[in-house]
Scaffold this motif. Sequence first.
Motif, mmCIF file in Angstrom:
data_model
loop_
_atom_site.group_PDB
_atom_site.id
_atom_site.type_symbol
_atom_site.label_atom_id
_atom_site.label_comp_id
_atom_site.label_asym_id
_atom_site.label_seq_id
_atom_site.Cartn_x
_atom_site.Cartn_y
_atom_site.Cartn_z
ATOM 1 N N ILE A 294 0.853 -1.187 0.000
ATOM 2 C CA ILE A 294 0.000 0.000 0.000
ATOM 3 C C ILE A 294 0.887 1.235 0.000
ATOM 4 C CG2 ILE A 294 -2.010 -1.089 1.062
ATOM 5 C CD1 ILE A 294 -1.069 -0.115 3.737
ATOM 6 N N ARG A 295 0.256 2.378 -0.248
ATOM 7 C CA ARG A 295 1.023 3.616 -0.386
ATOM 8 C C ARG A 295 0.155 4.793 0.000
ATOM 9 N NH1 ARG A 295 2.403 5.735 -5.809
ATOM 10 N NH2 ARG A 295 3.238 7.730 -5.203
ATOM 11 N N THR A 296 0.761 5.848 0.481
ATOM 12 C CA THR A 296 0.033 7.088 0.746
ATOM 13 C C THR A 296 0.195 8.028 -0.435
ATOM 14 O OG1 THR A 296 1.900 8.150 1.833
ATOM 15 C CG2 THR A 296 0.449 6.800 3.210
ATOM 16 N N VAL A 297 -0.647 9.033 -0.465
ATOM 17 C CA VAL A 297 -0.568 10.021 -1.547
ATOM 18 C C VAL A 297 0.751 10.783 -1.478
ATOM 19 C CG1 VAL A 297 -1.687 12.059 -2.520
ATOM 20 C CG2 VAL A 297 -3.069 10.197 -1.636
ATOM 21 N N SER A 298 1.287 10.938 -0.277
ATOM 22 C CA SER A 298 2.554 11.651 -0.126
ATOM 23 C C SER A 298 3.757 10.796 -0.502
ATOM 24 C CB SER A 298 2.705 12.142 1.315
ATOM 25 O OG SER A 298 2.609 11.062 2.210
ATOM 26 N N GLY A 299 3.564 9.485 -0.779
ATOM 27 C CA GLY A 299 4.639 8.643 -1.272
ATOM 28 C C GLY A 299 5.231 7.694 -0.260
ATOM 29 N N ILE A 300 4.648 7.581 0.927
ATOM 30 C CA ILE A 300 5.172 6.669 1.955
ATOM 31 C C ILE A 300 4.642 5.270 1.671
ATOM 32 C CG2 ILE A 300 5.316 6.198 4.422
ATOM 33 C CD1 ILE A 300 4.730 9.177 4.883
ATOM 34 N N ARG A 301 5.545 4.295 1.509
ATOM 35 C CA ARG A 301 5.147 2.936 1.203
ATOM 36 C C ARG A 301 4.904 2.135 2.472
ATOM 37 N NH1 ARG A 301 10.122 1.630 -2.647
ATOM 38 N NH2 ARG A 301 11.089 2.673 -0.881
ATOM 39 N N GLY A 302 4.030 1.134 2.357
ATOM 40 C CA GLY A 302 3.703 0.308 3.509
ATOM 41 C C GLY A 302 3.222 -1.062 3.095
ATOM 42 N N GLN A 303 2.794 -1.852 4.095
ATOM 43 C CA GLN A 303 2.360 -3.220 3.866
ATOM 44 C C GLN A 303 1.233 -3.565 4.833
ATOM 45 O OE1 GLN A 303 5.317 -6.212 4.639
ATOM 46 N NE2 GLN A 303 4.546 -7.573 3.056
ATOM 47 N N ILE A 304 0.234 -4.324 4.316
ATOM 48 C CA ILE A 304 -0.880 -4.758 5.152
ATOM 49 C C ILE A 304 -0.413 -5.909 6.023
ATOM 50 C CG2 ILE A 304 -3.190 -5.764 5.125
ATOM 51 C CD1 ILE A 304 -3.700 -4.313 2.518
ATOM 52 N N LYS A 305 -0.669 -5.809 7.347
ATOM 53 C CA LYS A 305 -0.209 -6.837 8.282
ATOM 54 C C LYS A 305 -1.335 -7.772 8.693
ATOM 55 C CE LYS A 305 4.103 -5.677 8.485
ATOM 56 N NZ LYS A 305 5.123 -6.563 7.945
ATOM 57 N N LYS A 306 -2.338 -7.271 9.416
ATOM 58 C CA LYS A 306 -3.374 -8.157 9.942
ATOM 59 C C LYS A 306 -4.654 -7.368 10.172
ATOM 60 C CE LYS A 306 -3.559 -12.208 12.864
ATOM 61 N NZ LYS A 306 -2.928 -12.965 13.963
ATOM 62 N N ALA A 307 -5.789 -8.103 10.141
ATOM 63 C CA ALA A 307 -7.087 -7.461 10.352
ATOM 64 C C ALA A 307 -7.305 -7.185 11.832
ATOM 65 C CB ALA A 307 -8.197 -8.361 9.814
ATOM 66 N N LEU A 308 -8.109 -6.155 12.111
ATOM 67 C CA LEU A 308 -8.486 -5.795 13.485
ATOM 68 C C LEU A 308 -9.887 -6.312 13.783
ATOM 69 C CD1 LEU A 308 -7.209 -2.112 13.504
ATOM 70 C CD2 LEU A 308 -6.017 -4.118 14.375
ATOM 71 N N ARG A 309 -10.173 -6.453 15.065
ATOM 72 C CA ARG A 309 -11.507 -6.930 15.449
ATOM 73 C C ARG A 309 -12.571 -5.860 15.243
ATOM 74 N NH1 ARG A 309 -10.412 -10.366 21.033
ATOM 75 N NH2 ARG A 309 -9.067 -11.962 20.079
ATOM 76 N N ALA A 310 -12.233 -4.634 15.549
ATOM 77 C CA ALA A 310 -13.177 -3.533 15.392
ATOM 78 C C ALA A 310 -12.398 -2.292 14.966
ATOM 79 C CB ALA A 310 -13.919 -3.271 16.695
ATOM 80 N N PRO A 311 -12.969 -1.465 14.091
ATOM 81 C CA PRO A 311 -14.231 -1.642 13.361
ATOM 82 C C PRO A 311 -14.089 -2.685 12.242
ATOM 83 C CG PRO A 311 -13.155 0.363 12.648
ATOM 84 C CD PRO A 311 -12.336 -0.178 13.792
ATOM 85 N N GLU A 312 -15.189 -3.092 11.658
ATOM 86 C CA GLU A 312 -15.200 -4.124 10.627
ATOM 87 C C GLU A 312 -14.458 -3.642 9.378
ATOM 88 O OE1 GLU A 312 -16.199 -8.009 9.527
ATOM 89 O OE2 GLU A 312 -16.547 -6.966 11.419
ATOM 90 N N GLY A 313 -13.510 -4.443 8.918
ATOM 91 C CA GLY A 313 -12.749 -4.100 7.721
ATOM 92 C C GLY A 313 -11.484 -3.315 7.983
#
Length: 515
Positions: A294-313
């Motif tokens: 994943i990426r932000t509009v400002s150009g910072i790159r990242g990675q999805i780790k794990k889902a949270l219990r709340a909120p949904e999604g």
Amino acid sequence: KIHLVVLFPEELYGDFEDLETGDVHKGKSGPNTQIEDAEEEVKEEIDPSAEESAKKKHLDKKRKLKEMFDAEYDEGESTYFDDLKGEMQKQAQLNRAEFEDQDDEARVQYEGFRPGMYVRIEIENVPCEFVLNFDPHYPIILGGLGNSEGNVGYVQMRLKKHRWYKKILKSRDPIIFSVGWRRFQTIPLYYIEDHNGRQRLLKYTPQHMHCGATFWGPITPQGTGFLAIQSVSGIMPDFRIAATGVVLDLDKSIKIVKKLKLTGFPFKIFKNTSFIKGMFNSALEVAKFEGAVIRTVSGIRGQIKKALRAPEGAFRASFEDKLLMSDIVFMRTWYPVSIPAFYNPVTSLLKPVGEKDTWSGMRTTGQLRLAHGVRLKPNKDSLYKPIVRQKKHFNSLHIPKALQKALPFKNKPKTQAKAGKMPKDRLRPAVIREPHERKILALLDALSTVHSQKMKKAKEQRHLHNKEHFKVKQKEEEEKLKRQKDLRKKLFRIQGQKERRNQKSSLKGPEEQSQ
């Protein structure tokens, strides 16, 4: 007296003479006798010396034999069909003799189309409208199809918009293809193949470049050329061939994809970890995209780790740097597109006489809006709006005092009062104290002054004490280092003398060592 007449079998049908009376009787001629007589006559007529007339005599022989055969089996009775056939033959001979010197166009006007100038074709499973609305002045093209060309499936082709056609072609707009012996209307999807083999959907065809196209239609052999037009109804004032190309492949497993951008927003920010919401709707969707970039509009790159219990999604993600609450996080994905299974043959020959050029199939959305007078509702997000940006307030620049001393004078912060700032005594009403309160306030001021002076002196004394203590410690450290240095020298001297003695003893022989 008895007179006997002996008749031999070969003389059964021949002539005989009555010996008693002297009369000669003529017998009936049989079929074999006639054939033999004819052969004898033909043999007598053949002259081997006359080569030029051999062909004519051969034909005469065949004609006589045929006449004898017809006379034997038809028993000399002519039917109505034979009479009609003879009349037609005579008429054909007369026509041939009369119009032999004229050209074909003049002969057709007088005697019609002769046998051999036309072909009779029988076609099965023809719609009744084709017969009812048949126009002999409208040309019809007949063609044949192979055994494998009757199936329908996905066809891939390489297509290029014609340079003289004014408009560009749009995906999912109906268009008429002329491929092989067929004319049909279908809904193609245009795509282009990336360097990694991905077939990316195109909304419009390129201007001066080839692109791929896939549609649902009849299976056509590879290498077959085609052309495409938007409409076959009416007379178009401009150039109407929209595109040309060639059939490439027949494959049902083609996968065309388009871009899908998912966006989310941070709702909790730690150092390099953030909690993102609004990108997915359930934890199952998050689990499907674990590890995605994943990426932000400002150009910072990242990675999805794990889902949270709340909120949904919502999910936890790690980034290269700390995010701000105003950042927008997005992820680029690819979504497969289904190809419409639409195949509509052009049935212009079923139209009534004079209306065969008015066939119109499926219309585009723009044509339907124009016909019904429906205006397109603009998307509010696509309209241009004045950009209003809030002014961002940054923290004041803080320079440490040690750094301020090292700066040149022009870069040192100046202690000046900020313009436009009201003093505190003007922001609140003046307080008028009583004489007793003034005495108490003066006493407190004096006590605070004494206390501050006492603290200042104590700080100076402590500073001097620390300075002297630092000097003593530094002197002790130097002495300690000197002692350690002298000790190391002494140890190395003793070690060197011992090594020299051992070396000298090893150089002497065993006899010298015993003496």
